[in-house]
Design a protein around this motif. Structure first.
Motif, PDB file in Angstrom:
ATOM      1  N   SER A 471       0.838  -1.202   0.000  1.00  0.00           N
ATOM      2  CA  SER A 471       0.000   0.000   0.000  1.00  0.00           C
ATOM      3  C   SER A 471       0.872   1.252   0.000  1.00  0.00           C
ATOM      4  N   SER A 474       2.244   1.540  -3.487  1.00  0.00           N
ATOM      5  CA  SER A 474       1.264   2.011  -4.466  1.00  0.00           C
ATOM      6  C   SER A 474       0.966   3.496  -4.241  1.00  0.00           C
ATOM      7  N   HIS A 475       0.930   3.880  -2.965  1.00  0.00           N
ATOM      8  CA  HIS A 475       0.698   5.298  -2.683  1.00  0.00           C
ATOM      9  C   HIS A 475       1.846   6.139  -3.221  1.00  0.00           C
ATOM     10  N   ARG A 478       1.547   6.251  -6.924  1.00  0.00           N
ATOM     11  CA  ARG A 478       0.403   6.974  -7.452  1.00  0.00           C
ATOM     12  C   ARG A 478       0.605   8.492  -7.395  1.00  0.00           C
ATOM     13  N   LEU A 525      -1.610  -4.232  -6.960  1.00  0.00           N
ATOM     14  CA  LEU A 525      -2.242  -3.991  -5.664  1.00  0.00           C
ATOM     15  C   LEU A 525      -3.403  -4.966  -5.451  1.00  0.00           C
ATOM     16  N   ARG A 529      -3.761  -7.877  -2.710  1.00  0.00           N
ATOM     17  CA  ARG A 529      -4.888  -7.935  -1.786  1.00  0.00           C
ATOM     18  C   ARG A 529      -5.586  -9.294  -1.827  1.00  0.00           C
TER      19      ARG A 529
ATOM     20  N   ALA B  83      -5.319   7.752  -2.406  1.00  0.00           N
ATOM     21  CA  ALA B  83      -4.525   6.897  -3.302  1.00  0.00           C
ATOM     22  C   ALA B  83      -5.133   5.496  -3.309  1.00  0.00           C
ATOM     23  N   ARG B  84      -6.202   5.352  -2.602  1.00  0.00           N
ATOM     24  CA  ARG B  84      -6.896   4.066  -2.424  1.00  0.00           C
ATOM     25  C   ARG B  84      -5.901   2.932  -2.178  1.00  0.00           C
ATOM     26  N   SER B  85      -4.980   3.285  -1.304  1.00  0.00           N
ATOM     27  CA  SER B  85      -3.963   2.286  -1.035  1.00  0.00           C
ATOM     28  C   SER B  85      -4.507   1.217  -0.096  1.00  0.00           C
ATOM     29  N   GLN B  86      -5.553   1.576   0.600  1.00  0.00           N
ATOM     30  CA  GLN B  86      -6.132   0.613   1.539  1.00  0.00           C
ATOM     31  C   GLN B  86      -7.593   0.407   1.212  1.00  0.00           C
ATOM     32  N   GLU B  87      -7.988  -0.811   1.250  1.00  0.00           N
ATOM     33  CA  GLU B  87      -9.391  -1.127   1.077  1.00  0.00           C
ATOM     34  C   GLU B  87     -10.153  -0.421   2.184  1.00  0.00           C
TER      35      GLU B  87
END
Lengths: 699, 124
Positions: A471, A474-475, A478, A525, A529, B83-87
């Motif tokens: 995460s 990815s952050h 992004r 991602l 998950r 950033a929708r890094s976490q659900e």
């Protein structure tokens, strides 16, 4: 009489022996008496018949002949009849013949008489022979007559006397024989009666002596058979019955003893079972140690229980848990017995046998080697520290069972008693061994479980770290991507001024690659998950038909733009799955976008949802470029892209199908691919159908 | 014409958003973290706040909660940038009181339209 012989408490055999001896003696006496009597009577008869009666007969005959001779001569002398003289001569001859015959029969008393008769007759005959020569009725004849008569009378007297004697003798002999016969008959009768009495009395006495004690034994046996464990036979009556009663009692005692052993065995077995169950209840080393110590200690009536466990990289095996009957589980730090050298534990485990010793205190006092003990304990005895500990605790009897798994020793279970009157018995040792072995197994499982739990925790932590990392990554990716994509858009929108053709072309390239990068990040991602199983919390009943509908609606613009025909085939009945709708939507979107992407203009994409063999079957078919046969097996590998797709510069990340397959697998399903290069591809997913309530008429 | 506050720790994104919103005719205040955002919001409340969720110190969610807790800013329109890094970021954002959200990487055009849409909704 026989009652005196057959005293109560004597041996029946002796009684019977005595009785039979008596009987036989009586019968022998009887036989001997009868025989003697018979023989005696017989000899008497013989005397009478063979001697006395012939003698008497001969005597009588002699008398008759002599009388004829005497009378014939007298008649002749009176009458002068010559016939008479002839008669005299005949009689005279007969007389002497009779006399010699009588002398042959003469025995004993008759012999003398006959001899005398001979003399008298001869003296008579000498005289009468002179008379016979004289003239009848002559003077000479007359003169001689008185003398002749006198001599004949003398003979006759002797003869008659013998006759009387013989008759009397015969009578006497016969009387005596009769008396003897009578007496012996009476004696035989008495003896016979005696024998019968002995026989009957013996039979009665024996029967009486046997029946009651035997009945008593029989009743006792009956009670024993019926389960009366306290029943015992009275030891009474004859020796043999007492022996039988004693044997029955001994058997009953033995049975009691065996039953007591059996009961103890059952009790121990139950204890062992309960301890085993308790020990296995939790896969936790501390729990196993606690329950094992308490269970074994209480179950086997030990005074101390020590569980010793090997430690990694340590030459000594310390006590991991201690229990005492008086205090229960001892505090972990309390020093009880010192650690045992690993060498002893290893040797003990290699041997694989429980070692026990009753009377440790005596052995410990002189520090001698312990008989049969493993390792240095058996060769050079306990070290001083251990001896002191054993003395301090007052250990008397010990049982030590090695525990371990495979080649590796885990340690040992050590049981001890401090009571000299309670040594370990074989059955207790046996159960100590079996319980210890169970504890060993449980400990091993617990250790493995703890290791596994630890590993799982580590893996979970790793997984969390990975998720966090993903995460964060990815952050972090992004954010710059936002700037890239955003500024490209501003440029392309000519917000900052007009662009030349080459500039626009170049910006398109940058834009396309920025988008590819974005897709890659999204897919990675997503994959991260779904692989961590994070989605499973969103499981719910979903209708596959609805998912197909919304996905086709979503892809419809793209399909229209690419001039690809889109068709769906769904059953009329709901197709309910227990699934994560969002994830299945992703599956559908991935499959549909792939199908549209790889299908040239004028092609067709069809989606089919169906129920087959109790499964939901979802398939997406296209008439696209297909996948080369030899590449099909790599299709689900990450980042794999078919060569014809890359050749045609069709964008993609190579993660879409991996995501599809992972999601389907997470739902307990399978994914298949059928494809022919240049003809098209069909991807099929089979998913388990939820237990539908509407089918059973439930809520 | 509205006053918009943008809070993001990334300067390039602040500039991007400011450029696009200025172009759309809005007045823009840009700050680089949650504390600064909260300060600016209290000093001079804007018509709309764009808050990045992930910021050092105070997150956009915390700022949003603070705003909703204070009566004078309780109805201030907020758009979360995630950033929708976490659900679950989106759900958490709405739970904290956001009016809308936009996912990084976003298109500046889309951002502008969403801002206008939220402003229109509030005006009506």
């Amino acid at each position: 009489m026989s009652g005196a012989i057959l005293r109560r408490g004597d041996s029946t055999a002796r009684r019977l022996g005595t009785a039979f001896g008596l009987l036989i003696a009586l019968l022998l006496a009887l036989g001997a008496g009868a025989l003697t009597c018979a023989l005696w009577v017989d000899s008497t008869h013989h005397e009478v018949i063979e001697e006395l009666e012939p003698a008497q007969d001969a005597n009588v005959y002699l008398h008759s002949r002599a009388a004829i001779m005497h009378r014939s001569l007298r008649t002749y002398l009176l009458t002068g009849d010559r016939n008479e003289l002839e008669s005299y001569d005949v009689a005279r001859a007969d007389t002497f013949a009779a006399l010699s015959s009588a002398q042959r029969h003469a025995t004993g008393m008759s012999r003398a008489s006959f001899a005398r008769q001979v003399d008298q007759l001869q003296s008579y005959v000498r005289l009468v022979d002179q008379q016979a020569k004289a003239e009848p009725r002559s003077e000479e004849a007359v003169r001689l007559t008185p003398e002749a008569a006198r001599r004949f009378d003398a003979f006759e007297a002797t003869n008659l006397k013998l006759d009387a004697q013989l008759i009397e003798h015969i009578e006497r002999v016969e009387n005596r024989a009769a008396a003897v016969l009578e007496g012996s008959t009476a004696a035989i009768g008495v003896l016979l009666a005696l024998a019968v009495l002995v026989g009957v009395s013996t039979a009665l006495n024996t029967t009486r002596a046997l029946t009651r004690p035997l009945g008593n034994v029989e009743r006792t046996l009956g009670r024993l058979t019926a389960g009366d464990r306290m029943a015992r036979a009275r030891e009474e009556g004859p020796l043999e019955i007492r022996a039988v009663a004693r044997s029955v009692n001994e058997l009953a005692d033995e049975r009691d003893r065996l039953r007591a052993i059996e009961e103890e065995r059952e009790r121990l077995s139950e204890t062992a079972r309960r301890t085993g169950v308790a020990v296995r209840e939790h896969l936790d080393v501390d729990h196993v140690l606690d329950t094992a110590c308490v269970g074994i200690g209480e179950g086997l009536d030990a005074d101390y229980v020590f569980v010793m466990l090997t430690e990694e990289n340590s030459p000594l095996v310390p006590v991991a848990r201690a229990w005492s009957a008086r205090r229960g589980l001892l505090p972990p730090g309390e020093q009880t017995i010192p650690p045992v050298p690993g060498e002893v534990v290893r040797e003990h485990y290699r041997r694989g046998e429980t070692w026990s010793l009753n009377g440790l205190n005596a052995q410990v006092a002189d520090g001698a080697p312990l008989p049969g003990a493993p390792g240095s304990f058996g060769s050079s005895g306990l070290p001083p520290q251990a001896r002191a500990a054993a003395e301090d605790l007052g250990l008397v009897s010990v049982v030590v069972t090695p525990i371990g798994v495979g080649e590796d020793p885990l340690g040992a279970v050590f049981l001890a008693r401090t009571r000299p009157d309670k040594p370990w018995r074989p059955v207790e040792i046996e159960f100590a061994e079996s319980m210890a072995t169970g504890v060993g197994r449980a400990l091993h499982s617990a250790v493995l479980y703890e290791q596994e739990t630890h590993l799982v925790e580590k893996l979970q932590a790793l997984d969390r770290a990975k998720s966090d990392f993903m995460s964060t990554v990815s952050h972090e990716l992004r954010t710059p991507l936002t700037s890239i994509v955003g500024y490209i858009e501003l440029l392309k929108d000519e917000d900052t001024g007009p662009l030349s053709q080459p500039q626009r072309h170049m910006l398109d390239v940058v834009d396309r690659n920025a988008n590819r990068l974005r897709s890659l990040i999204e897919d990675l991602l997503t994959l991260s998950r779904i692989e961590s199983g994070a989605f499973t919390s969103n499981m719910a009943a979903v209708d596959l038909r609805e998912l197909v509908g919304s996905a086709t609606d979503a892809i419809k613009p793209a399909a229209e733009a690419a001039s690809v025909e889109l068709e769906t085939h769904c059953p009329e009945q709901p197709l309910i799955l227990h699934a994560d709708g969002e994830q299945l939507d992703r599956v559908l979107m991935n499959l549909l976008s792939n199908a549209v992407k790889f299908t040239p203009e004028g092609g067709r994409v069809s989606v089919r949802a169906d129920r087959r063999d109790g499964e939901a079957v979802l398939s997406v078919s296209d008439t696209g470029i297909g996948i080369p046969a030899k590449e099909q097996e790599k299709l689900f590998q990450r980042f794999f892209r078919a060569s014809n797709a890359t050749d045609a510069a069709i964008p993609g990340t190579g993660l879409g199908l991996t995501i599809v397959r992972t999601i389907v697998a997470n739902h307990g399903g399978e994914t298949e691919v059928q494809s022919e290069e240049g003809r098209g591809t069909t991807i099929t997913a089979r998913l388990p159908i939820a237990v539908t309530h509407d089918a059973t008429g439930g809520p | 014409m509205a006053r918009v506050l943008i809070a993001d720790d990334d300067a390039d994104i602040r500039d991007l958003v400011a450029f696009k919103l200025l172009q759309s005719g809005h007045e823009v205040t840009a700050v680089e973290d949650g504390m600064a955002a909260l300060r600016a919001l209290r000093e001079q409340p804007p018509d709309l706040a764009l808050l990045d969720i992930r910021m050092p110190g105070m997150s956009g969610l915390d700022v949003c909660r603070e705003l909703r807790a204070a009566p004078e800013t309780a109805t201030l329109p907020v758009i979360m940038i995630t950033a929708r890094s976490q659900e679950g970021d989106v759900e958490v954002g709405f739970a904290a009181g956001a009016d809308d959200y936009i996912i990084k990487p976003f298109s500046p055009r889309e951002l502008s339209s969403r801002v206008n849409a939220v402003l229109n909704r509030v005006e009506r």
